[in-house]
Design a protein around this motif. Structure first.
Motif, PDB file in Angstrom:
ATOM      1  N   TYR A  69     -26.648  -5.385 -76.565  1.00 30.25           N
ATOM      2  CA  TYR A  69     -26.663  -6.480 -75.375  1.00 30.25           C
ATOM      3  C   TYR A  69     -27.377  -6.572 -74.682  1.00 30.25           C
ATOM      4  O   TYR A  69     -28.222  -7.776 -73.965  1.00 30.25           O
ATOM      5  CB  TYR A  69     -25.451  -6.837 -75.732  1.00 30.25           C
ATOM      6  CG  TYR A  69     -24.017  -7.459 -76.941  1.00 30.25           C
ATOM      7  CD1 TYR A  69     -24.845  -8.373 -77.949  1.00 30.25           C
ATOM      8  CD2 TYR A  69     -23.146  -6.460 -76.645  1.00 30.25           C
ATOM      9  CE1 TYR A  69     -24.079  -7.832 -79.059  1.00 30.25           C
ATOM     10  CE2 TYR A  69     -22.295  -6.590 -77.488  1.00 30.25           C
ATOM     11  CZ  TYR A  69     -22.596  -7.344 -78.987  1.00 30.25           C
ATOM     12  OH  TYR A  69     -22.215  -7.790 -80.175  1.00 30.25           O
ATOM     13  N   HIS A  70     -27.291  -5.226 -73.395  1.00 30.29           N
ATOM     14  CA  HIS A  70     -27.570  -5.669 -72.172  1.00 30.29           C
ATOM     15  C   HIS A  70     -29.254  -5.441 -72.058  1.00 30.29           C
ATOM     16  O   HIS A  70     -30.100  -6.330 -72.194  1.00 30.29           O
ATOM     17  CB  HIS A  70     -27.377  -4.690 -71.086  1.00 30.29           C
ATOM     18  CG  HIS A  70     -27.960  -4.610 -70.168  1.00 30.29           C
ATOM     19  ND1 HIS A  70     -27.836  -5.597 -68.874  1.00 30.29           N
ATOM     20  CD2 HIS A  70     -29.255  -4.269 -69.405  1.00 30.29           C
ATOM     21  CE1 HIS A  70     -28.478  -5.380 -67.909  1.00 30.29           C
ATOM     22  NE2 HIS A  70     -29.483  -4.246 -68.245  1.00 30.29           N
ATOM     23  N   LYS A  71     -29.621  -4.978 -73.563  1.00 35.04           N
ATOM     24  CA  LYS A  71     -31.078  -4.608 -73.485  1.00 35.04           C
ATOM     25  C   LYS A  71     -32.352  -6.185 -73.769  1.00 35.04           C
ATOM     26  O   LYS A  71     -32.892  -6.275 -73.478  1.00 35.04           O
ATOM     27  CB  LYS A  71     -31.291  -3.397 -74.319  1.00 35.04           C
ATOM     28  CG  LYS A  71     -31.462  -1.817 -73.820  1.00 35.04           C
ATOM     29  CD  LYS A  71     -31.453  -0.459 -74.996  1.00 35.04           C
ATOM     30  CE  LYS A  71     -31.280   0.821 -74.380  1.00 35.04           C
ATOM     31  NZ  LYS A  71     -31.306   1.528 -74.539  1.00 35.04           N
ATOM     32  N   TYR A 116     -22.530  -2.837 -76.008  1.00 38.87           N
ATOM     33  CA  TYR A 116     -23.075  -3.329 -74.435  1.00 38.87           C
ATOM     34  C   TYR A 116     -24.189  -2.997 -74.454  1.00 38.87           C
ATOM     35  O   TYR A 116     -24.836  -3.865 -73.774  1.00 38.87           O
ATOM     36  CB  TYR A 116     -22.012  -2.376 -73.785  1.00 38.87           C
ATOM     37  CG  TYR A 116     -20.460  -4.037 -73.182  1.00 38.87           C
ATOM     38  CD1 TYR A 116     -20.202  -4.644 -74.318  1.00 38.87           C
ATOM     39  CD2 TYR A 116     -20.235  -4.318 -71.794  1.00 38.87           C
ATOM     40  CE1 TYR A 116     -19.256  -5.487 -73.930  1.00 38.87           C
ATOM     41  CE2 TYR A 116     -18.379  -5.247 -71.617  1.00 38.87           C
ATOM     42  CZ  TYR A 116     -18.704  -5.954 -72.947  1.00 38.87           C
ATOM     43  OH  TYR A 116     -17.481  -6.265 -72.086  1.00 38.87           O
ATOM     44  N   ILE A 135     -25.646 -11.991 -65.173  1.00 38.57           N
ATOM     45  CA  ILE A 135     -24.996 -11.443 -66.767  1.00 38.57           C
ATOM     46  C   ILE A 135     -23.340 -11.330 -66.066  1.00 38.57           C
ATOM     47  O   ILE A 135     -23.609 -10.434 -64.640  1.00 38.57           O
ATOM     48  CB  ILE A 135     -25.434 -10.514 -66.997  1.00 38.57           C
ATOM     49  CG1 ILE A 135     -27.148 -10.745 -67.142  1.00 38.57           C
ATOM     50  CG2 ILE A 135     -25.372 -10.307 -67.742  1.00 38.57           C
ATOM     51  CD1 ILE A 135     -27.970  -9.467 -67.963  1.00 38.57           C
ATOM     52  N   ILE A 177     -30.995  -9.923 -70.766  1.00 41.37           N
ATOM     53  CA  ILE A 177     -32.185  -8.683 -69.838  1.00 41.37           C
ATOM     54  C   ILE A 177     -33.208 -10.417 -70.318  1.00 41.37           C
ATOM     55  O   ILE A 177     -34.020 -10.888 -68.593  1.00 41.37           O
ATOM     56  CB  ILE A 177     -31.978  -7.548 -69.694  1.00 41.37           C
ATOM     57  CG1 ILE A 177     -32.810  -7.387 -68.101  1.00 41.37           C
ATOM     58  CG2 ILE A 177     -32.843  -6.965 -70.788  1.00 41.37           C
ATOM     59  CD1 ILE A 177     -31.846  -7.658 -67.006  1.00 41.37           C
ATOM     60  N   ASP A 230     -30.682   0.432 -63.474  1.00 43.13           N
ATOM     61  CA  ASP A 230     -31.237  -0.062 -64.353  1.00 43.13           C
ATOM     62  C   ASP A 230     -31.728  -0.961 -62.829  1.00 43.13           C
ATOM     63  O   ASP A 230     -31.346  -1.515 -62.432  1.00 43.13           O
ATOM     64  CB  ASP A 230     -30.800  -1.286 -64.811  1.00 43.13           C
ATOM     65  CG  ASP A 230     -31.515  -2.565 -65.231  1.00 43.13           C
ATOM     66  OD1 ASP A 230     -32.735  -2.260 -65.049  1.00 43.13           O
ATOM     67  OD2 ASP A 230     -31.160  -2.986 -66.853  1.00 43.13           O
ATOM     68  N   CYS A 253     -24.362  -9.103 -62.690  1.00 43.55           N
ATOM     69  CA  CYS A 253     -25.749  -8.559 -63.019  1.00 43.55           C
ATOM     70  C   CYS A 253     -26.498  -9.483 -62.314  1.00 43.55           C
ATOM     71  O   CYS A 253     -26.109 -10.514 -63.383  1.00 43.55           O
ATOM     72  CB  CYS A 253     -26.399  -7.751 -64.042  1.00 43.55           C
ATOM     73  SG  CYS A 253     -25.114  -6.899 -64.585  1.00 43.55           S
ATOM     74  N   ARG A 298     -30.421 -11.235 -62.032  1.00 41.15           N
ATOM     75  CA  ARG A 298     -31.900 -11.045 -62.680  1.00 41.15           C
ATOM     76  C   ARG A 298     -32.923 -11.015 -61.546  1.00 41.15           C
ATOM     77  O   ARG A 298     -32.289 -11.899 -61.059  1.00 41.15           O
ATOM     78  CB  ARG A 298     -32.238 -10.943 -63.559  1.00 41.15           C
ATOM     79  CG  ARG A 298     -33.456 -10.462 -64.302  1.00 41.15           C
ATOM     80  CD  ARG A 298     -33.804 -11.419 -65.205  1.00 41.15           C
ATOM     81  NE  ARG A 298     -35.397 -10.920 -65.299  1.00 41.15           N
ATOM     82  CZ  ARG A 298     -36.610 -11.346 -66.298  1.00 41.15           C
ATOM     83  NH1 ARG A 298     -35.406 -12.519 -67.530  1.00 41.15           N
ATOM     84  NH2 ARG A 298     -37.820 -10.851 -66.741  1.00 41.15           N
ATOM     85  N   LEU A 310     -26.213   1.076 -66.017  1.00 45.19           N
ATOM     86  CA  LEU A 310     -26.254  -0.202 -65.015  1.00 45.19           C
ATOM     87  C   LEU A 310     -26.622   0.210 -63.479  1.00 45.19           C
ATOM     88  O   LEU A 310     -27.534  -0.387 -63.174  1.00 45.19           O
ATOM     89  CB  LEU A 310     -25.130  -1.788 -65.210  1.00 45.19           C
ATOM     90  CG  LEU A 310     -25.073  -2.178 -66.820  1.00 45.19           C
ATOM     91  CD1 LEU A 310     -23.573  -3.190 -65.662  1.00 45.19           C
ATOM     92  CD2 LEU A 310     -26.107  -2.916 -67.044  1.00 45.19           C
ATOM     93  N   TYR A 319     -20.230  -8.677 -67.181  1.00 47.52           N
ATOM     94  CA  TYR A 319     -19.932  -7.996 -68.707  1.00 47.52           C
ATOM     95  C   TYR A 319     -18.532  -7.559 -67.962  1.00 47.52           C
ATOM     96  O   TYR A 319     -18.274  -6.903 -67.314  1.00 47.52           O
ATOM     97  CB  TYR A 319     -20.765  -6.355 -68.697  1.00 47.52           C
ATOM     98  CG  TYR A 319     -22.270  -6.549 -68.926  1.00 47.52           C
ATOM     99  CD1 TYR A 319     -22.292  -7.240 -70.167  1.00 47.52           C
ATOM    100  CD2 TYR A 319     -23.580  -7.440 -67.674  1.00 47.52           C
ATOM    101  CE1 TYR A 319     -23.491  -6.979 -70.896  1.00 47.52           C
ATOM    102  CE2 TYR A 319     -24.461  -6.958 -68.256  1.00 47.52           C
ATOM    103  CZ  TYR A 319     -24.449  -6.711 -69.654  1.00 47.52           C
ATOM    104  OH  TYR A 319     -25.932  -7.093 -70.936  1.00 47.52           O
TER     105      TYR A 319
END
Length: 288
Positions: A213-215, A210, A227, A218, A267, A284, A286, A264, A229
């Protein structure tokens, strides 16, 4: 916390922490007992006085999903009556599959559909497809020219649901790619024109990746895009001691999910909201 076990219901993916000496197996979907009676009986088996007043006791327990009876009430009152006939067919087919725990529950599918419409999403990415309940929920919610890039290791599972997706008339919206998602995402990121292209990304795949994937996603989601999750409460295991009894599939990935949740939370590129829908979903947005 005493002696607890984690129960993960196959149909609803709703985790419960049950005291072993208090487990109550009387609640079955479709039974003849009324919701009010089932709920009252369920509450009577909690470590609370029998004259307990229904309501939110304090902010740390601000949730209504205290029983299977209540969950069935939500499904049968608000979800099933609105469920598209093809979604119902796909759900019932998937329930017979030996790995049905991987499926998105119908209330979460309904939530995703509403979210897609609220943000006017048109171009989406889904990582982890299985038989396609969340995929079909998204496809039905998108406008006629909407698109979904769907990534999964296993085409066989996707093809189980594909005939139903085709009957729903939305297969043309889906671009399915078989294989590991991380290398594919890396390829997308090499092209500057591919960045910030998605309005919505939904991740329901290998929990140990996970954070990886997030890195990547984003930079693929638009500023202002969302996003989601899935499974971020991981059968409730994130809130119990590491030595608590857990099903075999839960314990090995618990640490990864907890690490991801902490990441998260700090972030600064996103706003977050973690919801107790299904097995837990973190949204999430952005912002930079």
């Amino acid at each position: 916390m005493g002696s607890y076990s984690i129960l993960h219901l196959s149909k609803g993916k709703i985790p419960f922490l049950l005291k072993k000496e208090k487990q109550n197996n009387n609640f079955k979907a479709g039974g003849s007992v009324s919701y009010s009676k089932r709920f009252s009986r369920d509450m009577a088996n909690e470590d609370e006085p029998k004259n307990h007043l229904l309501g939110i006791r304090n902010l740390s327990h601000k949730t209504l999903l205290q029983s299977d009876a209540l969950y069935q009430y939500i499904l049968e009152t608000s979800v099933y009556p609105r469920e598209h006939e093809c979604l119902k067919e796909l759900r019932e087919m998937t329930e017979k599959h030996p790995r049905n725990l991987m499926a998105t529950p119908p209330d979460e599918g309904q939530f995703l559909s509403m979210l897609i419409k609220l943000i006017n999403a048109k171009n989406t990415l889904e990582i982890g497809v299985y038989t396609g309940y969340s995929l079909l929920s998204t496809a039905l919610a998108l406008p006629p020219d909407g698109k979904i890039l769907a990534l999964d290791l296993n085409r066989e599972f996707y093809e189980l649901g594909l005939p139903i997706i085709e009957r729903a008339g939305v297969a043309h919206k889906i671009d399915f790619r078989e294989g590991p998602a991380l290398p594919f995402l890396d390829q997308l990121l090499k092209d500057e024109n591919k960045k910030e292209q998605f309005d919505f990304v939904f991740v329901d795949a290998d929990k140990n990746n996970y954070l990886n994937y997030h890195k990547r996603v984003i930079d693929l989601v638009k500023v202002g895009g969302m996003i989601g999750y899935d499974n971020t409460l991981w059968a409730g295991s994130v809130a119990v001691p590491p030595d608590a009894p857990m099903m075999d599939y839960v314990k090995p990935l618990r640490g990864y999910v907890m690490e991801f949740n902490k990441y998260l939370a700090q972030d600064t590129r996103i706003e977050i909201c973690q919801l107790p829908v299904g097995d837990g979903i973190t949204l999430c947005r952005r912002i930079i």
